[in-house]
Write a protein that holds these residues in place. Structure first.
Motif, PDB file in Angstrom:
ATOM      1  N   GLU A 431      91.097   7.770  50.724  1.00  0.00           N
ATOM      2  CA  GLU A 431      90.346   8.984  50.389  1.00  0.00           C
ATOM      3  C   GLU A 431      91.246  10.057  49.806  1.00  0.00           C
ATOM      4  OE1 GLU A 431      87.055   9.462  50.453  1.00  0.00           O
ATOM      5  OE2 GLU A 431      86.911   7.333  50.975  1.00  0.00           O
ATOM      6  N   ASN A 432      92.408  10.239  50.398  1.00  0.00           N
ATOM      7  CA  ASN A 432      93.355  11.231  49.885  1.00  0.00           C
ATOM      8  C   ASN A 432      93.869  10.853  48.504  1.00  0.00           C
ATOM      9  OD1 ASN A 432      93.138  12.718  52.235  1.00  0.00           O
ATOM     10  ND2 ASN A 432      94.874  11.704  53.226  1.00  0.00           N
ATOM     11  N   LEU A 433      94.141   9.551  48.317  1.00  0.00           N
ATOM     12  CA  LEU A 433      94.629   9.058  47.026  1.00  0.00           C
ATOM     13  C   LEU A 433      93.592   9.284  45.926  1.00  0.00           C
ATOM     14  CD1 LEU A 433      96.839   7.466  45.513  1.00  0.00           C
ATOM     15  CD2 LEU A 433      95.665   5.379  46.171  1.00  0.00           C
ATOM     16  N   LYS A 434      92.353   8.965  46.239  1.00  0.00           N
ATOM     17  CA  LYS A 434      91.265   9.155  45.275  1.00  0.00           C
ATOM     18  C   LYS A 434      91.132  10.625  44.875  1.00  0.00           C
ATOM     19  CE  LYS A 434      86.273   8.421  44.799  1.00  0.00           C
ATOM     20  NZ  LYS A 434      85.038   7.965  45.480  1.00  0.00           N
ATOM     21  N   GLU A 435      91.174  11.507  45.866  1.00  0.00           N
ATOM     22  CA  GLU A 435      91.022  12.937  45.591  1.00  0.00           C
ATOM     23  C   GLU A 435      92.186  13.449  44.733  1.00  0.00           C
ATOM     24  OE1 GLU A 435      90.541  17.164  48.040  1.00  0.00           O
ATOM     25  OE2 GLU A 435      90.782  15.275  49.137  1.00  0.00           O
ATOM     26  N   SER A 436      93.429  13.051  45.101  1.00  0.00           N
ATOM     27  CA  SER A 436      94.609  13.502  44.353  1.00  0.00           C
ATOM     28  C   SER A 436      94.581  12.982  42.917  1.00  0.00           C
ATOM     29  CB  SER A 436      95.896  13.021  45.039  1.00  0.00           C
ATOM     30  OG  SER A 436      96.002  13.591  46.318  1.00  0.00           O
ATOM     31  N   TYR A 437      94.164  11.723  42.770  1.00  0.00           N
ATOM     32  CA  TYR A 437      94.114  11.115  41.424  1.00  0.00           C
ATOM     33  C   TYR A 437      93.121  11.853  40.525  1.00  0.00           C
ATOM     34  CZ  TYR A 437      93.439   7.696  37.713  1.00  0.00           C
ATOM     35  OH  TYR A 437      93.348   7.089  36.474  1.00  0.00           O
ATOM     36  N   GLU A 438      91.942  12.169  41.049  1.00  0.00           N
ATOM     37  CA  GLU A 438      90.915  12.854  40.256  1.00  0.00           C
ATOM     38  C   GLU A 438      91.376  14.256  39.851  1.00  0.00           C
ATOM     39  OE1 GLU A 438      88.222  11.637  38.972  1.00  0.00           O
ATOM     40  OE2 GLU A 438      88.525   9.679  39.915  1.00  0.00           O
ATOM     41  N   ILE A 439      92.005  14.967  40.786  1.00  0.00           N
ATOM     42  CA  ILE A 439      92.497  16.315  40.475  1.00  0.00           C
ATOM     43  C   ILE A 439      93.570  16.242  39.395  1.00  0.00           C
ATOM     44  CG2 ILE A 439      93.779  18.296  41.412  1.00  0.00           C
ATOM     45  CD1 ILE A 439      92.381  17.752  44.103  1.00  0.00           C
ATOM     46  N   TYR A 440      94.489  15.270  39.548  1.00  0.00           N
ATOM     47  CA  TYR A 440      95.569  15.128  38.572  1.00  0.00           C
ATOM     48  C   TYR A 440      95.009  14.758  37.197  1.00  0.00           C
ATOM     49  CZ  TYR A 440     100.003  13.668  36.513  1.00  0.00           C
ATOM     50  OH  TYR A 440     101.109  13.563  35.695  1.00  0.00           O
ATOM     51  N   LYS A 441      94.028  13.839  37.178  1.00  0.00           N
ATOM     52  CA  LYS A 441      93.455  13.396  35.898  1.00  0.00           C
ATOM     53  C   LYS A 441      92.786  14.565  35.171  1.00  0.00           C
ATOM     54  CE  LYS A 441      89.791  10.658  35.686  1.00  0.00           C
ATOM     55  NZ  LYS A 441      88.954   9.427  35.720  1.00  0.00           N
ATOM     56  N   ARG A 442      92.036  15.391  35.894  1.00  0.00           N
ATOM     57  CA  ARG A 442      91.375  16.539  35.249  1.00  0.00           C
ATOM     58  C   ARG A 442      92.395  17.526  34.699  1.00  0.00           C
ATOM     59  NH1 ARG A 442      87.794  15.995  39.724  1.00  0.00           N
ATOM     60  NH2 ARG A 442      88.860  17.676  40.852  1.00  0.00           N
TER      61      ARG A 442
END
Length: 473
Positions: A431-442
């Motif tokens: 869950e943390n990885l998914k959230e961090s990845y989405e924030i970084y991608k945006r």
């Protein structure tokens, strides 16, 4: 202390060894005479005063510590050091005496000693205050015949300690008049007083609560009192009933876990929780603790054991309930059989009469036929219920057996706990990885973030997932 007699009437005051006071006591004698005259005028006979036999400082001190309101719970006096004896059953370490002596030298004696007078040896047993007594001994030995009056330490001695050369300040506990109870109370007070003045150590407190529990139980049986022991111990030590029960529960730990508790490797709360487990379950926990496992793993093992134990208990209760249902069904069949037997006896009695009543005979036969049909229905129902309940009971027994077998394989069970933890952590990490990845991608897409690109992170994540997939396959 067996065979000793406790009596405070023979206890001497500190002034017994001091010189008589030189101050004129005439004004006080006059006041006392005036008071006696007023009493006589009122028609009240004057009571004899045993204090009149005491003179000087002894008489003065006796007057100060006596009251006319009745007997006191304790007496206060300065006791010559030669009459003070240490309590032979004192198990508390006599440490840091020098630092305590320095505090007394700087600030004076804050707490008096508590003592118990023994008549046959004419001595006072120190109930509480052995360290204070030893500290005063040390200071008096050092400064009593000191040759340097300008020494700062000696000046402090004159101010704070010299007054005790002729006697140490003591609260003297009064005897109950029963030697056995006096000895019990002496030991009870010893524990209480030492718990009050020391930083609480859970292991020692647990041991002392166990001792107090035994002493109060013995006191109840000896004196005929029926005090609530947990409540009394709580009042004595400033603990709640719940805390007292916690401390008492750690005595149910296996010896190895008790040692862990004494060495502060497990807390009071943990010890209380583990004490509710069986010996085998405690041994499982001990094995995991001895491997140096992290606190989380040990807690998880305890939670798993507790959950499994509750589940097994629930299943065992369910089996009992099913057994009760089987017995209820059997009772119904038995009652129907007894009813038929009773009707048959009535029919037999009626037919054996010299002039039988046909109508009554026909009625009884009809009742028997109906009862037999009802019995058949109940027997058929009972068979179905019996078969169903037996299947359920057998299934539950197999489940319980399997759960118990899992617990008898400590290594596999412990690894299952670790796997549970890793899976939970994996979920959290995902869950943390998914959230961090989405924030970084945006942020990268908006031009707010320099390389590496999200795609590179994505490749790294996929590589890790592929390795896990291969492992599972």
């Amino acid at each position: 202390m067996a065979g000793r007699k406790f009596n405070f009437s023979a206890a001497e005051t500190p002034a017994a060894t001091a010189q008589d006071g030189k101050k004129d006591s005439a004004p006080r004698e006059i006041k006392r005479d005036r008071k006696a005259n007023k009493t006589a005028d009122a028609g009240i006979p004057e009571q004899p005063d045993p204090r009149k036999n005491l003179t000087g400082k002894a008489g003065t001190l006796s007057k100060k510590i006596s009251t006319v309101s009745g007997p006191k719970a304790f007496d206060f006096r300065f006791v010559p050091r030669s009459k003070l004896q240490f309590y032979e059953e004192n198990e508390y370490a006599q440490e840091n005496i020098e630092s305590l002596a320095e505090k007394i030298l700087d600030m004076g004696l804050i707490h008096n000693l508590e003592v118990f007078y023994v008549l046959d040896t004419d001595c006072y047993i120190i109930d509480s205050g052995e360290r204070r007594c030893r500290a005063l001994d040390m200071l008096i030995d050092r400064y009593k015949d000191y040759k340097n009056p300008e020494d700062p330490g000696y000046k402090k001695y004159l101010l704070h300690v010299k007054q005790f050369e002729n006697g140490y300040p003591c609260k003297v506990i009064l005897s109950l008049g029963n030697e056995d109870l006096d000895r019990l109370d002496l030991r009870i007070r010893h524990y209480i007083a030492n718990e009050e003045i020391r930083d609480r150590d859970p292991a020692k407190t647990a041991k002392h609560i166990s001792e107090l529990n035994a002493l109060y139980a013995l006191r109840n049986s000896s004196s005929g009192e029926k005090i609530n022991i947990n409540k009394k111990i709580g009042e004595d030590l400033g603990l709640s009933d719940r805390q007292v029960k916690k401390y008492k529960s750690v005595q149910k730990l296996i010896p190895e876990l008790q040692k862990k508790f004494e060495e502060n490797e497990i807390t009071l709360t943990e010890g209380n929780s583990y004490a509710a487990l069986s010996t085998e379950e405690q041994e499982e926990l001990l094995r995991l603790i001895n491997t140096g496992a992290a606190k989380k793993e040990i807690d998880s093992l305890y939670q798993s054991i507790s959950a499994m134990k509750k589940d097994i208990t629930s299943k065992e209760n369910e089996i009992k309930s099913l057994e009760n249902e089987k017995e209820a069904a059997e009772d119904k069949v038995r009652q129907a059989q007894e009813e038929i037997t009773l009707l048959q006896e009535k029919l037999e009695q009626e037919t054996e009469k010299s002039i039988p009543e046909q109508e009554k005979i026909d009625g009884l036969k009809k009742q028997i036929e109906d009862a037999e049909r009802e019995l058949d229905q109940k027997e058929n129902s009972h068979k179905k219920i019996l078969a169903d309940k037996n299947r359920q009971i057998e299934l539950l027994k197999k489940q319980i057996k399997k759960q118990k077998e899992i617990r008898t394989a400590p290594a596999g069970f412990q690894e299952s706990i670790k796997l549970d933890m890793h899976i939970r952590h994996l979920h959290e990490t995902t869950e943390n990885l998914k959230e961090s990845y989405e924030i970084y991608k945006r942020a990268y897409q908006k031009g707010e973030q320099a390389p590496p690109s999200p795609e590179e992170y994505r490749k790294s994540i996929l590589e890790i997932l592929e390795e896990v997939t291969k492992m599972l396959k």
